[in-house]
Design an enzyme around this catalytic site. Structure first.
Site, PDB file in Angstrom:
ATOM      1  N   GLU A   1     -10.332  13.348 -19.870  1.00 24.06           N
ATOM      2  CA  GLU A   1      -9.953  12.356 -18.858  1.00 24.06           C
ATOM      3  C   GLU A   1     -10.602  10.995 -19.178  1.00 24.06           C
ATOM      4  O   GLU A   1      -9.953   9.952 -19.079  1.00 24.06           O
ATOM      5  CB  GLU A   1     -10.372  12.869 -17.475  1.00 24.06           C
ATOM      6  CG  GLU A   1     -10.417  11.835 -16.347  1.00 24.06           C
ATOM      7  CD  GLU A   1      -9.060  11.268 -15.962  1.00 24.06           C
ATOM      8  OE1 GLU A   1      -8.042  11.690 -16.518  1.00 24.06           O
ATOM      9  OE2 GLU A   1      -9.038  10.345 -15.115  1.00 24.06           O
TER      10      GLU A   1
ATOM     11  N   LYS B   1      -8.432   7.621 -19.903  1.00 21.07           N
ATOM     12  CA  LYS B   1      -8.576   6.415 -19.085  1.00 21.07           C
ATOM     13  C   LYS B   1      -8.902   5.222 -19.959  1.00 21.07           C
ATOM     14  O   LYS B   1      -8.351   4.143 -19.804  1.00 21.07           O
ATOM     15  CB  LYS B   1      -9.684   6.666 -18.071  1.00 21.07           C
ATOM     16  CG  LYS B   1      -9.444   6.309 -16.688  1.00 21.07           C
ATOM     17  CD  LYS B   1      -8.495   7.036 -15.803  1.00 21.07           C
ATOM     18  CE  LYS B   1      -7.229   7.637 -16.335  1.00 21.07           C
ATOM     19  NZ  LYS B   1      -6.607   8.563 -15.422  1.00 21.07           N
TER      20      LYS B   1
ATOM     21  N   ARG C   1       0.819  -1.214   0.000  1.00 19.09           N
ATOM     22  CA  ARG C   1       0.000   0.000   0.000  1.00 19.09           C
ATOM     23  C   ARG C   1       0.852   1.263   0.000  1.00 19.09           C
ATOM     24  O   ARG C   1       0.347   2.353  -0.171  1.00 19.09           O
ATOM     25  CB  ARG C   1      -0.902   0.017   1.238  1.00 19.09           C
ATOM     26  CG  ARG C   1      -1.964  -1.058   1.233  1.00 19.09           C
ATOM     27  CD  ARG C   1      -2.452  -1.304   2.629  1.00 19.09           C
ATOM     28  NE  ARG C   1      -2.800  -0.056   3.280  1.00 19.09           N
ATOM     29  CZ  ARG C   1      -4.039   0.357   3.500  1.00 19.09           C
ATOM     30  NH1 ARG C   1      -5.035  -0.391   3.124  1.00 19.09           N
ATOM     31  NH2 ARG C   1      -4.275   1.495   4.092  1.00 19.09           N
TER      32      ARG C   1
ATOM     33  N   HIS D   1     -15.436  20.535 -37.062  1.00 20.61           N
ATOM     34  CA  HIS D   1     -14.312  21.194 -37.737  1.00 20.61           C
ATOM     35  C   HIS D   1     -13.238  20.194 -38.190  1.00 20.61           C
ATOM     36  O   HIS D   1     -12.082  20.571 -38.358  1.00 20.61           O
ATOM     37  CB  HIS D   1     -13.699  22.255 -36.816  1.00 20.61           C
ATOM     38  CG  HIS D   1     -14.667  23.348 -36.488  1.00 20.61           C
ATOM     39  ND1 HIS D   1     -15.132  24.250 -37.420  1.00 20.61           N
ATOM     40  CD2 HIS D   1     -15.305  23.654 -35.324  1.00 20.61           C
ATOM     41  CE1 HIS D   1     -15.995  25.084 -36.849  1.00 20.61           C
ATOM     42  NE2 HIS D   1     -16.120  24.735 -35.580  1.00 20.61           N
TER      43      HIS D   1
ATOM     44  N   ASN E   1      -4.659   5.130  12.279  1.00 20.30           N
ATOM     45  CA  ASN E   1      -4.979   5.375  10.868  1.00 20.30           C
ATOM     46  C   ASN E   1      -6.042   6.439  10.846  1.00 20.30           C
ATOM     47  O   ASN E   1      -7.025   6.304  11.569  1.00 20.30           O
ATOM     48  CB  ASN E   1      -5.659   4.115  10.296  1.00 20.30           C
ATOM     49  CG  ASN E   1      -4.861   3.472   9.250  1.00 20.30           C
ATOM     50  OD1 ASN E   1      -3.739   3.864   9.021  1.00 20.30           O
ATOM     51  ND2 ASN E   1      -5.423   2.459   8.634  1.00 20.30           N
ATOM     52  N   GLY E   2      -5.923   7.447  10.005  1.00 19.82           N
ATOM     53  CA  GLY E   2      -6.986   8.444   9.928  1.00 19.82           C
ATOM     54  C   GLY E   2      -6.444   9.839  10.159  1.00 19.82           C
ATOM     55  O   GLY E   2      -5.226  10.058  10.124  1.00 19.82           O
TER      56      GLY E   2
ATOM     57  N   TRP F   1       2.031   6.685   6.226  1.00 15.72           N
ATOM     58  CA  TRP F   1       2.011   7.432   4.965  1.00 15.72           C
ATOM     59  C   TRP F   1       1.672   8.847   5.375  1.00 15.72           C
ATOM     60  O   TRP F   1       0.532   9.163   5.684  1.00 15.72           O
ATOM     61  CB  TRP F   1       0.960   6.835   4.036  1.00 15.72           C
ATOM     62  CG  TRP F   1       1.224   7.153   2.619  1.00 15.72           C
ATOM     63  CD1 TRP F   1       2.201   6.635   1.821  1.00 15.72           C
ATOM     64  CD2 TRP F   1       0.508   8.079   1.820  1.00 15.72           C
ATOM     65  NE1 TRP F   1       2.127   7.183   0.578  1.00 15.72           N
ATOM     66  CE2 TRP F   1       1.107   8.074   0.547  1.00 15.72           C
ATOM     67  CE3 TRP F   1      -0.572   8.909   2.048  1.00 15.72           C
ATOM     68  CZ2 TRP F   1       0.656   8.874  -0.484  1.00 15.72           C
ATOM     69  CZ3 TRP F   1      -1.026   9.711   1.030  1.00 15.72           C
ATOM     70  CH2 TRP F   1      -0.405   9.675  -0.232  1.00 15.72           C
TER      71      TRP F   1
ATOM     72  N   LYS G   1       3.791   4.157 -13.367  1.00 15.17           N
ATOM     73  CA  LYS G   1       2.989   4.982 -12.465  1.00 15.17           C
ATOM     74  C   LYS G   1       3.581   6.379 -12.345  1.00 15.17           C
ATOM     75  O   LYS G   1       2.859   7.360 -12.288  1.00 15.17           O
ATOM     76  CB  LYS G   1       2.915   4.312 -11.083  1.00 15.17           C
ATOM     77  CG  LYS G   1       2.064   5.052 -10.067  1.00 15.17           C
ATOM     78  CD  LYS G   1       0.597   4.998 -10.433  1.00 15.17           C
ATOM     79  CE  LYS G   1      -0.287   5.823  -9.514  1.00 15.17           C
ATOM     80  NZ  LYS G   1      -1.577   6.147 -10.133  1.00 15.17           N
TER      81      LYS G   1
ATOM     82  N   GLU H   1      -5.746   4.176 -22.136  1.00 20.86           N
ATOM     83  CA  GLU H   1      -4.566   3.603 -21.480  1.00 20.86           C
ATOM     84  C   GLU H   1      -4.805   2.199 -20.936  1.00 20.86           C
ATOM     85  O   GLU H   1      -3.885   1.409 -20.874  1.00 20.86           O
ATOM     86  CB  GLU H   1      -3.942   4.544 -20.446  1.00 20.86           C
ATOM     87  CG  GLU H   1      -4.650   4.745 -19.160  1.00 20.86           C
ATOM     88  CD  GLU H   1      -3.944   5.765 -18.251  1.00 20.86           C
ATOM     89  OE1 GLU H   1      -2.719   5.774 -18.174  1.00 20.86           O
ATOM     90  OE2 GLU H   1      -4.658   6.538 -17.593  1.00 20.86           O
TER      91      GLU H   1
HETATM   92  O1  M6R Z   1       2.183  11.933 -10.873  1.00 15.81           O
HETATM   93  P1  M6R Z   1       1.632  12.876 -11.897  1.00 15.81           P
HETATM   94  O2  M6R Z   1       0.255  13.355 -11.562  1.00 15.81           O
HETATM   95  O3  M6R Z   1       2.546  14.041 -12.164  1.00 15.81           O
HETATM   96  O4  M6R Z   1       1.544  12.021 -13.228  1.00 15.81           O
HETATM   97  C1  M6R Z   1       1.209  12.598 -14.446  1.00 15.81           C
HETATM   98  C2  M6R Z   1       0.885  11.545 -15.492  1.00 15.81           C
HETATM   99  O5  M6R Z   1       2.012  10.770 -15.767  1.00 15.81           O
HETATM  100  C3  M6R Z   1      -0.268  10.626 -15.046  1.00 15.81           C
HETATM  101  O6  M6R Z   1      -1.400  11.369 -14.704  1.00 15.81           O
HETATM  102  C4  M6R Z   1      -0.638   9.653 -16.173  1.00 15.81           C
HETATM  103  O7  M6R Z   1      -1.219  10.359 -17.214  1.00 15.81           O
HETATM  104  C5  M6R Z   1      -1.613   8.565 -15.657  1.00 15.81           C
HETATM  105  N1  M6R Z   1      -1.199   7.285 -16.143  1.00 15.81           N
HETATM  106  C6  M6R Z   1      -3.010   8.775 -16.125  1.00 15.81           C
HETATM  107  O8  M6R Z   1      -3.886   7.816 -15.682  1.00 15.81           O
END
Ligand code: M6R
Length: 619
Positions: free
Chosen positions: A492, A496, A27, A515, A100-101, A74, A614, A499
């Site tokens: 967005e 999503k 996590r 256009h 936690n919290g 965290w 990520k 990807e």
């Molecule tokens: O950590 P960040 O928000 O700076 O990351 C930016 C992008 O790399 C991130 O949002 C990427 O587009 C994701 N895979 C979208 O789902």
């Protein structure tokens, strides 16, 4: 998000606590700590390194004691450091707490009721052991002594002291309390999950099932407001002053399933955590209808020439585009948004004295965004990082940081962090706004409804969204269209979908398709249209009619009660009605679910899509 674990039994606690913490390592955490009670004496070990490092640095002789608690932190209040790592103790070192919290009123407790205490950390958590210590006196006949070890290990007294302490807290918590000389642990929860793992002459406590699953699959889920006394061979649970019985659940999941909370993928789990991300982010900055970011941050709503520039990449860029509309609508402060990778090499003219630059980045590590932040600093701009990760590079570079409180996001596709970014923009817009109080309060009330609104969209998952996802999954190309504040949400939605499902998807302003992209519209190119009933609803509906006339199937994301829309589209995904400026929240939850279920239908590798990472730490 932090993780907490506890053990009381006949075996040595330390290896069990370490193993349990390892199970929730996935996590994410920035520091960790454990406590073992050996012959009534408490021993604490903390580390800003890994759990393995902590283990490697404990000597064999310390592997003793049958009661223990542990924590992975965290950070939310105070940087990742040994002193801020849990467990936290009272002044005498006799009461230890892992938590936690978020305790919202910790500062006023520190300044008021606990003004005589010497605090060792910057955390909100540390008020809890001190409060328990202070309140214990009330239940102790020899209050002047206030030393727990002396007492007859009276579980009931300790429980009452914990209850009294908790009654002073606003916010959320799952806690485990260890008390020197007491042969058990106290566990309590409010708005944060907590379970008891039932063993044979031993019991376990944890924030997450995977932490204990290797030891037992007999799980008791504590409910809201429960407080439990957990001993080696007994579990007593109380709620609202009376004993309650909680059924045991036999968990059949594997450990891997359990890490995902029973969801098949982290992404789905994280979408389901979107309501909580909204609550936690609101809670961080909103108390009694006052917004406080706790940073040196001012920009006059109507000052001439003052503006905000946001730099970001990917999903964070789309959040910023949406944030522009939100802040301009609520605060009337001009906002410009630039892709960080473009901004870095452009001849952008920046007026350092008048432009505040905000770097929007979930990870706080994206290389392009970091470069943009540094460029803004070179121009002498005031800089603010808006990020999810405490202590990340962005926080160390920017003048100020505002944290989104989405909790760790494991799936590569950003979901709950996007929603939490939007919440920050609503708060910023209202914070900067100069509107009549009644209008401000009306917006605030609507914002507070968003967790519930998000939940209502999640309720549609099985009935409608999965059905539409099955339909969408057959196509290779799709358009997402929206206007105004929802243009960013269509971008967005398309990102999503592409990807994780590998369907070619494009987000477009609904009025722009004619256009050029009209040339691509056929019966094989579905269009997902966001049709919120806002001031440009009729225009967007007009665009949808034009699209339908070109033969594309249209799925509308439309509000409950909008019957008009049915006449012009093929399918409708219903979302609850909100004030138009807040509509990105339900629309986003719907689109995240649609992307997930479409990718699932196509049997894609959802949490780790091909070629993606990520955090993109290279230019
Ligand atoms: O950590 P960040 O928000 O700076 O990351 C930016 C992008 O790399 C991130 O949002 C990427 O587009 C994701 N895979 C979208 O789902």
């Amino acid at each position: 998000m932090c993780g907490i674990v506890g053990y009381v039994g006949e075996r040595e606690a330390l290896p069990i606590i370490l193993k349990s913490l390892k199970r929730i390592e996935y996590r994410g955490y920035d520091s960790c700590g454990i406590l073992v009670q050996d012959n009534g004496k408490m021993h604490v070990y903390k580390s800003v390194e890994s759990i393995d490092y902590l283990k490697a640095n404990l000597s064999e002789s310390e592997y003793d004691g049958k009661i223990g608690i542990g924590h992975t932190r965290w950070a939310t209040h105070g940087a990742p450091s040994k002193k801020n790592a849990h467990p936290h103790l009272d002044c005498k070192g006799e009461i230890a707490v892992v938590h936690n919290g978020i305790i919202e009123n910790y500062q006023s407790i520190k300044d008021g009721f606990l003004s005589n205490c010497a605090f060792k950390s910057e955390t909100d958590t540390e008020v809890i052991p001190h409060l328990i210590h202070q309140t214990f006196g009330k239940f102790d006949q020899n209050a002047s002594q206030q030393t727990f070890g002396k007492f007859d290990q009276n579980a009931s007294q300790i429980k009452e002291a914990v209850k009294e302490a908790l009654s002073r807290l606003n916010g959320s918590y799952a806690i485990i309390v260890a008390v020197e000389g007491f042969d058990g642990l106290i566990a309590a929860r409010k708005e944060s999950p907590l379970v008891i793992g039932v063993g044979d002459r031993e019991n376990f406590i944890a924030s997450d099932v995977p932490a204990v699953l290797e030891q037992t699959n007999r799980i008791i889920y504590l409910e809201e407001g429960d407080i439990a006394i957990v001993k080696r061979d007994s579990i007593y649970i109380e709620n609202s002053g009376s004993e309650v019985k909680r059924e045991e659940t036999l968990i059949e999941w594997t450990i891997e399933d359990a890490e995902k909370g029973g969801y098949e993928h982290f992404m789905l789990k994280e979408i389901h955590e979107e309501p909580k991300a909204i609550i936690d982010t609101l809670r961080g900055y909103l108390a009694e209808d006052e917004i406080n970011f706790g940073v040196d941050f001012k920009i006059e709503g109507d000052a001439k020439g003052k503006s905000i520039l946001m730099v970001a990449c990917g999903t964070s860029y789309y959040a910023a585009l949406c944030g522009k509309h939100i802040i301009e609508n609520l605060a009337k402060v001009p906002v410009q948004v630039e892709l960080a990778s473009e901004f870095n090499y452009s001849d952008f003219v920046l007026d350092g004295t008048n432009v505040m630059v905000m770097a929007i980045t979930q990870s706080g590590e994206t290389a392009d965004t970091m470069m943009a932040l540094k460029k803004a600093k070179r121009y002498g701009c005031k800089t603010v990082a808006i990020t999810n990760v405490l202590g990340s590079s962005a926080t160390r570079t920017a003048d100020e940081t505002i944290y989104i409180r989405a909790g760790p996001e494991i799936g590569v596709a950003a979901t709950k962090s996007f929603i939490a970014q939007l919440v920050i923009f609503y708060l910023l817009g209202l914070f900067l706004a100069k509107m009549p109080e009644s209008e401000f309060l009306e917006h605030l009330e609507e914002l507070k409804r968003m967790p519930q609104i998000a939940m209502m969209v999640l309720d549609e998952e099985d009935i409608t969204i999965q059905k539409h996802a099955r339909y969408l999954s057959k196509y290779e190309h799709a358009f997402f269209v929206g206007r105004g504040v929802n243009l960013a949400i269509s971008l967005e939605g398309a990102l999503k979908l592409k990807e994780i499902s590998y369907i070619h998807a494009e987000g477009y302003a609904a009025g722009e398709l004619k256009h050029g992209p009209f040339a691509l519209l056929t019966k094989d190119t579905p269009v997902i249209a966001i049709l919120t009933r806002d001031n440009i609803y009729e225009k967007t509906l007009g665009n949808v009619k034009e699209i339908k006339a070109r033969g594309s199937p249209v799925i509308a994301i439309a509000e409950e009660g909008d019957e008009e829309v049915e006449k012009y589209v093929d399918e409708v995904i219903r979302v609850p009605k909100t004030g138009a400026i807040f509509s990105p929240i339900p629309n986003t939850v719907a689109l995240h679910l649609l992307a997930y279920w479409t990718a699932k239908e196509r049997e894609c590798e959802i949490d780790k899509p091909r070629n993606l990472a990520k955090s993109v730490t290279v230019e």
